[in-house]
Design a protein around this motif. Structure first.
Motif, PDB file in Angstrom:
ATOM      1  N   VAL A  45      -3.581 -38.304  22.041  1.00  0.00           N
ATOM      2  CA  VAL A  45      -2.695 -39.407  21.680  1.00  0.00           C
ATOM      3  C   VAL A  45      -1.533 -39.545  22.660  1.00  0.00           C
ATOM      4  CG1 VAL A  45      -3.307 -39.298  19.242  1.00  0.00           C
ATOM      5  CG2 VAL A  45      -1.315 -38.025  20.083  1.00  0.00           C
ATOM      6  N   ASP A  46      -1.329 -38.542  23.525  1.00  0.00           N
ATOM      7  CA  ASP A  46      -0.292 -38.640  24.544  1.00  0.00           C
ATOM      8  C   ASP A  46      -0.683 -37.770  25.731  1.00  0.00           C
ATOM      9  OD1 ASP A  46       0.437 -35.928  23.874  1.00  0.00           O
ATOM     10  OD2 ASP A  46       1.777 -36.683  22.317  1.00  0.00           O
ATOM     11  N   ARG A  98      -0.127 -42.582  14.203  1.00  0.00           N
ATOM     12  CA  ARG A  98      -0.085 -41.963  15.534  1.00  0.00           C
ATOM     13  C   ARG A  98      -1.492 -41.868  16.114  1.00  0.00           C
ATOM     14  NH1 ARG A  98      -0.081 -36.401  17.385  1.00  0.00           N
ATOM     15  NH2 ARG A  98       1.122 -36.194  19.312  1.00  0.00           N
ATOM     16  N   GLY A  99      -1.645 -42.353  17.332  1.00  0.00           N
ATOM     17  CA  GLY A  99      -2.959 -42.379  17.959  1.00  0.00           C
ATOM     18  C   GLY A  99      -3.693 -43.683  17.743  1.00  0.00           C
ATOM     19  N   GLY A 100      -3.113 -44.571  16.905  1.00  0.00           N
ATOM     20  CA  GLY A 100      -3.741 -45.854  16.637  1.00  0.00           C
ATOM     21  C   GLY A 100      -3.014 -46.984  17.334  1.00  0.00           C
ATOM     22  N   GLY A 101      -3.097 -48.184  16.751  1.00  0.00           N
ATOM     23  CA  GLY A 101      -2.530 -49.368  17.373  1.00  0.00           C
ATOM     24  C   GLY A 101      -3.540 -50.019  18.307  1.00  0.00           C
ATOM     25  N   PRO A 102      -3.315 -51.288  18.637  1.00  0.00           N
ATOM     26  CA  PRO A 102      -4.304 -52.012  19.439  1.00  0.00           C
ATOM     27  C   PRO A 102      -4.510 -51.461  20.839  1.00  0.00           C
ATOM     28  CG  PRO A 102      -2.280 -53.282  19.234  1.00  0.00           C
ATOM     29  CD  PRO A 102      -2.170 -52.133  18.291  1.00  0.00           C
ATOM     30  N   MET A 103      -3.478 -50.840  21.427  1.00  0.00           N
ATOM     31  CA  MET A 103      -3.656 -50.342  22.792  1.00  0.00           C
ATOM     32  C   MET A 103      -4.487 -49.065  22.819  1.00  0.00           C
ATOM     33  SD  MET A 103      -3.306 -50.914  25.959  1.00  0.00           S
ATOM     34  CE  MET A 103      -2.121 -52.254  26.071  1.00  0.00           C
ATOM     35  N   ASP A 120       3.362 -49.529  17.548  1.00  0.00           N
ATOM     36  CA  ASP A 120       3.474 -50.898  18.049  1.00  0.00           C
ATOM     37  C   ASP A 120       2.138 -51.612  17.876  1.00  0.00           C
ATOM     38  OD1 ASP A 120       6.118 -50.671  18.863  1.00  0.00           O
ATOM     39  OD2 ASP A 120       5.581 -49.947  20.862  1.00  0.00           O
ATOM     40  N   THR A 121       2.221 -52.877  17.465  1.00  0.00           N
ATOM     41  CA  THR A 121       1.002 -53.667  17.245  1.00  0.00           C
ATOM     42  C   THR A 121       0.951 -54.913  18.140  1.00  0.00           C
ATOM     43  OG1 THR A 121       2.114 -54.703  15.353  1.00  0.00           O
ATOM     44  CG2 THR A 121       0.590 -52.873  14.892  1.00  0.00           C
TER      45      THR A 121
END
Length: 400
Positions: A113-114, A184-189, A238-239
């Protein structure tokens, strides 16, 4: 001499596992599924049952074991590669433990995730002499490989830049377990961005730096899909993420991903050159179409302001020519990257969906929010060299 298939254990038998099970059972002959494991035992049992049903229909594969937990799989001396299909925020620990137990790992995207997680995993793999690879492998399909061939052969001249967008309203209306997309680890990016950024670096090469603007539009999401219909998700990521990528080649690309808007055409991906433009297919797919527009295609068009000449709903690709797909795997071939990695383990060559690519893509994706926070251009620290293009093999499911 015929090489023995590589023995693989699947950890995580959720929504994405179905296509992997199908392709490992029917397509990729160099992968041998030894067993499956999931925190929810019923999922593992359902996955194994699918394979057994296909065996009864004639599939020439083994009846997979059902491991009680991932450590039983890691300690299985038969297993050579762990296929990590867990949720994004679980990727790090599952991959780390597999490496500590001496197993190669192929994971769903992202690698971590990072960058801290990614660098730890890569250091551990290098220390132990193990390989890491991972999704997306859609870039290995017929569509993007054809686009890469057209670009590399000069069909659009020198690449000036690119523009791509992934636009939708999130997953809570259809996915059975959508909450992790907003954690954490999700979102569109991090969810969909890997397909777009991986395709970009495959087509244009190394990213030199990133500038981004991001935001979280809705603090909460209402689930309308079953079985969690009516539950509320607290959004932690962030979305809406947009930004510019500067490539070492000098090309510049605009990238935009969002879970915030209503839209019908989810994917838009175009590459522009000095002698033409190319429409790249949805990078979340393996097939086409691939469309090409060159100056001669527009030579007969009226010489007028195109904005004034256009009436009604515009056809953005009027006059573009659909190009034939030049490579294999136009269908949903998830697991292709795993099969390629398995072939590489047997032959000693590099594999295409390798950790060098995964790490560079992850740095790009995680830099959008960092750039927004710092209001600065962020140069990339990782280096990237494009992996080899696909080669045609007369036997479908057998890699070069």
């Amino acid at each position: 001499m015929e090489q023995k298939p590589v023995k693989v254990a699947m950890i995580g038998v959720g929504a994405i596992s179905g296509i992997y099970l199908k392709n490992m059972t029917h397509t990729f002959r160099e992968v041998d599924l030894v067993g499956v494991c999931d925190l929810i035992p019923e999922r593992a049992e359902k996955g194994a049952a699918y394979v057994r049903e296909e065996i009864e229909k004639g599939a020439q594969v083994r009846d997979p074991k059902i491991y009680k937990d991932m450590f039983e799989a890691f300690n299985d001396p038969e297993v050579e590669v762990v296929l990590n299909l867990t949720r994004p925020y679980e990727h790090f620990e599952v991959t780390k433990q597999a490496l500590l137990h001496g197993k190669h790992v192929y994971s769903e995207k992202p690698l971590g995730v990072d960058m801290e997680e990614a660098n730890q995993l890569i250091s551990l793999a290098e220390e132990k002499g193990l390989q890491i690879g991972g999704a997306p492998d859609t870039f290995m399909g017929a569509g993007i490989q054809t686009a890469r061939h057209l670009i590399d052969s000069g069909m659009i001249g020198n690449v000036v830049g690119a523009s791509c967008a992934m636009v939708c309203h999130g997953h809570e209306t259809w996915h059975p377990d959508p909450e992790f997309y907003y954690k954490r680890g999700g979102g569109p990016m991090l969810d969909m961005g890997p397909y777009y950024i991986t395709a970009l670096v495959q087509l244009l090469g190394e990213v030199k730096g990133v500038m981004g603007m991001t935001k979280k539009t809705f603090p909460q999401r209402l689930i309308t899909s079953e079985p969690h219909r009516g539950e509320t998700i607290q959004v932690d990521v962030d979305t809406w993420l947009s930004g510019n990528l500067e490539f070492t080649s000098g090309a510049i690309a605009q990238v935009f991903t969002t879970f915030d808007v209503h839209y019908t055409a989810q994917s838009r991906f175009e590459v522009y050159g000095t002698q033409g433009s190319l429409m790249v297919p949805d990078p979340n797919t393996f097939g086409g179409p691939v469309l090409l527009l060159r100056p001669e295609d527009a030579a007969a068009a009226p010489k007028t302001d195109p904005g004034l000449a256009r009436h009604g709903v515009p056809d953005f690709y009027a006059g573009w020519k659909e190009m034939p797909l030049l490579y294999d795997y136009p269908e949903n071939s998830r697991g292709l990257g795993l099969a390629d990695m398995c072939k590489a383990l047997r032959t000693g060559r590099d594999h295409r969906a390798n950790y060098q690519q995964q790490r560079h893509v992850l740095e790009v994706m995680t830099s959008f929010s960092k750039s927004c926070e710092s209001r600065a251009y962020l140069p990339m620290e990782t280096k990237y060299t494009r992996t080899a293009p696909m080669e045609l093999n007369p036997m479908h499911g057998i890699l070069d």
